[in-house]
Design a protein around this motif. Structure first.
Motif, PDB file in Angstrom:
ATOM      1  N   LEU B 184       0.674  -1.206  -0.017  1.00  0.00           N
ATOM      2  CA  LEU B 184       0.074   0.040   0.023  1.00  0.00           C
ATOM      3  C   LEU B 184       0.958   1.209  -0.087  1.00  0.00           C
ATOM      4  CD1 LEU B 184      -2.474  -0.947   2.679  1.00  0.00           C
ATOM      5  CD2 LEU B 184      -2.666  -1.528   0.158  1.00  0.00           C
ATOM      6  N   ASP B 185       0.511   2.265  -0.632  1.00  0.00           N
ATOM      7  CA  ASP B 185       0.963   3.525  -0.455  1.00  0.00           C
ATOM      8  C   ASP B 185       0.049   4.729  -0.156  1.00  0.00           C
ATOM      9  OD1 ASP B 185       0.442   3.768  -3.055  1.00  0.00           O
ATOM     10  OD2 ASP B 185       2.201   4.115  -3.856  1.00  0.00           O
ATOM     11  N   GLU B 186      -1.076   4.222   0.472  1.00  0.00           N
ATOM     12  CA  GLU B 186      -2.085   5.254   0.849  1.00  0.00           C
ATOM     13  C   GLU B 186      -2.193   4.980   2.234  1.00  0.00           C
ATOM     14  OE1 GLU B 186      -3.914   2.421  -1.357  1.00  0.00           O
ATOM     15  OE2 GLU B 186      -5.434   1.666   0.182  1.00  0.00           O
ATOM     16  N   PRO B 187      -3.082   5.830   3.109  1.00  0.00           N
ATOM     17  CA  PRO B 187      -2.881   5.727   4.497  1.00  0.00           C
ATOM     18  C   PRO B 187      -3.602   4.408   5.092  1.00  0.00           C
ATOM     19  CG  PRO B 187      -3.705   7.842   3.910  1.00  0.00           C
ATOM     20  CD  PRO B 187      -3.405   7.134   2.547  1.00  0.00           C
ATOM     21  N   ALA B 188      -2.869   4.059   6.193  1.00  0.00           N
ATOM     22  CA  ALA B 188      -3.429   2.836   6.837  1.00  0.00           C
ATOM     23  C   ALA B 188      -3.108   2.774   8.169  1.00  0.00           C
ATOM     24  CB  ALA B 188      -2.850   1.489   6.049  1.00  0.00           C
ATOM     25  N   THR B 189      -4.031   2.012   9.114  1.00  0.00           N
ATOM     26  CA  THR B 189      -3.866   1.817  10.399  1.00  0.00           C
ATOM     27  C   THR B 189      -3.581   0.437  10.833  1.00  0.00           C
ATOM     28  OG1 THR B 189      -4.989   3.741  10.996  1.00  0.00           O
ATOM     29  CG2 THR B 189      -4.716   2.254  12.942  1.00  0.00           C
ATOM     30  N   LEU B 190      -2.520  -0.094  11.525  1.00  0.00           N
ATOM     31  CA  LEU B 190      -2.458  -1.428  11.833  1.00  0.00           C
ATOM     32  C   LEU B 190      -2.146  -1.739  13.209  1.00  0.00           C
ATOM     33  CD1 LEU B 190      -1.314  -4.246  10.835  1.00  0.00           C
ATOM     34  CD2 LEU B 190       1.145  -3.347  10.777  1.00  0.00           C
ATOM     35  N   ALA B 191      -3.108  -2.783  13.597  1.00  0.00           N
ATOM     36  CA  ALA B 191      -2.968  -2.892  15.154  1.00  0.00           C
ATOM     37  C   ALA B 191      -2.352  -4.408  15.336  1.00  0.00           C
ATOM     38  CB  ALA B 191      -4.656  -3.287  15.452  1.00  0.00           C
TER      39      ALA B 191
END
Lengths: 238, 238
Positions: B184-191
């Motif tokens: 991905l090169d778009e915003p993301a949130t990883l938990a």
């Protein structure tokens, strides 16, 4: 430790095994198991199965255990790693083993500090102990093959081709190169340089053996951050 | 240290700066620079530029330096990380900062040992020092924002949505879930959960906030191996 990994020497007879001190301490202090309890175990290079705690006397623990599943999910990735500083090396071996890498060569390079080859950490037992920690973590009974290549050129020119075998050959190298491929699940060999990188001469010798340079972002990572990041990017983890 | 990262307090006047003890030792013992030599430097949260060693007196070093490039290549990834054991935490913060993560929350979870919240390592200065090491490594002047969320449910229910902002929300979780997306090169949130994982209750609360579970291979990795591997797989590194 997600797997009690037994050495053939630990067999008492039949399906009966004795834990070593470290395993026994882990079973008592971390897992807090009692007689009759179950846990995962494995026999080195053979497979895994369910173990039963048969007796606990002080720190002497006997278990019954039989291999019932063959090892799976090795990563089809060979790692050619410029010998890192001793402190990093320990962590890298744990990481490499836990990620499922089964074939590792620690190689010299122009920017490898000569003193790294003198460290007591390069003794086989200590290297093996770190690999074992990685296997125990990942629940994998198969010990990686690890060798040292203290001379870069003879190894690369005479042995690398056969060692690497089939599949893509990649060098992680900063510069105007194609991006690292992603999510491979076929055999590959990855060369990771020392702090400061491979020299142009070293890259040229690797290229003669079919390696291609690939960039992996523009940030300068420590080798111990780069290794899992590169492996995660390059391979489809099994 | 690939960047001398200066704090505004270190400015003497104009373009003149004094190195702190750690930086001065590094310049003398590792980089072995002399008066007149150049090296990369940065001003915290501002940008980077070329520095010139102006004077070395014992361990007192003054440099001239001006910001001439704005910071680039942050990773558009927010990291929600169950508080790891103190020893791991240090390494994870160095790794996260060097990988370019700019937004980190350390959150409680059922399987986080309560004692981890009592450790002196959670003092702001120590956390900041580890992040700084990661920035110096990667040549990045922009300090990540780090916050502690010692109560899982109020944070997740009341604050997570706004903190995570736009983009995909992913939980790395073992099980029959879709594979982790790649590159991905778009915003993301990883938990990323604690050793032992998120509980079903915790996963359910995260799902209510738009998180989806994704598997990432079948091997059980230490958090400090998993973080760079997950980030390398998920994101296209800038």
């Amino acid at each position: 430790m997600n797997l009690l990994l037994l050495h053939p020497d630990q067999r008492l007879d039949g399906d009966r095994w004795r834990l070593d001190d470290r395993q026994a301490t882990h079973v008592r202090s971390v897992l807090k198991l009692a007689e009759g309890d179950h846990c995962r175990a494995g026999l080195l290079d053979e497979g895994t199965g369910q173990a039963v705690i048969e007796s606990i006397k002080n720190n002497e623990i006997e278990i019954s255990f039989k291999v019932d599943s063959k090892p799976v999910f090795a990563l089809p990735l060979n790692l050619l790693l410029a010998l890192p500083r001793p402190k990093m090396l320990k962590r890298l071996l744990v990481d490499a083993a836990s990620l499922g890498i089964k074939n590792i060569v620690l190689v010299n390079a122009a920017k490898v500090d000569k003193s790294y080859w003198q460290t007591p950490n390069l003794k086989g037992d200590l290297l093996r102990e770190k690999l074992l920690l990685g296997l125990e973590q990942a629940g994998d009974p198969v010990m990686p093959r690890l060798r040292l290549a203290p001379r870069f050129r003879p190894f690369v020119e005479d042995e690398l081709d056969q060692w690497a075998g089939p599949g893509r050959r990649l060098v992680a190298h900063p510069g105007p190169f194609p991006e690292l491929p992603r999510g491979l699940d076929e055999p590959a060999t990855l060369a990771i340089g020392p702090e400061g990188g491979w020299t142009p001469f070293e890259v040229a010798l690797l290229e003669q053996q079919g390696f291609g340079c690939h960039r992996f972002g523009s940030r300068i990572l420590r080798v111990e951050t780069a290794l899992p990041a590169l492996v995660g990017a390059l391979m489809r983890l099994p």
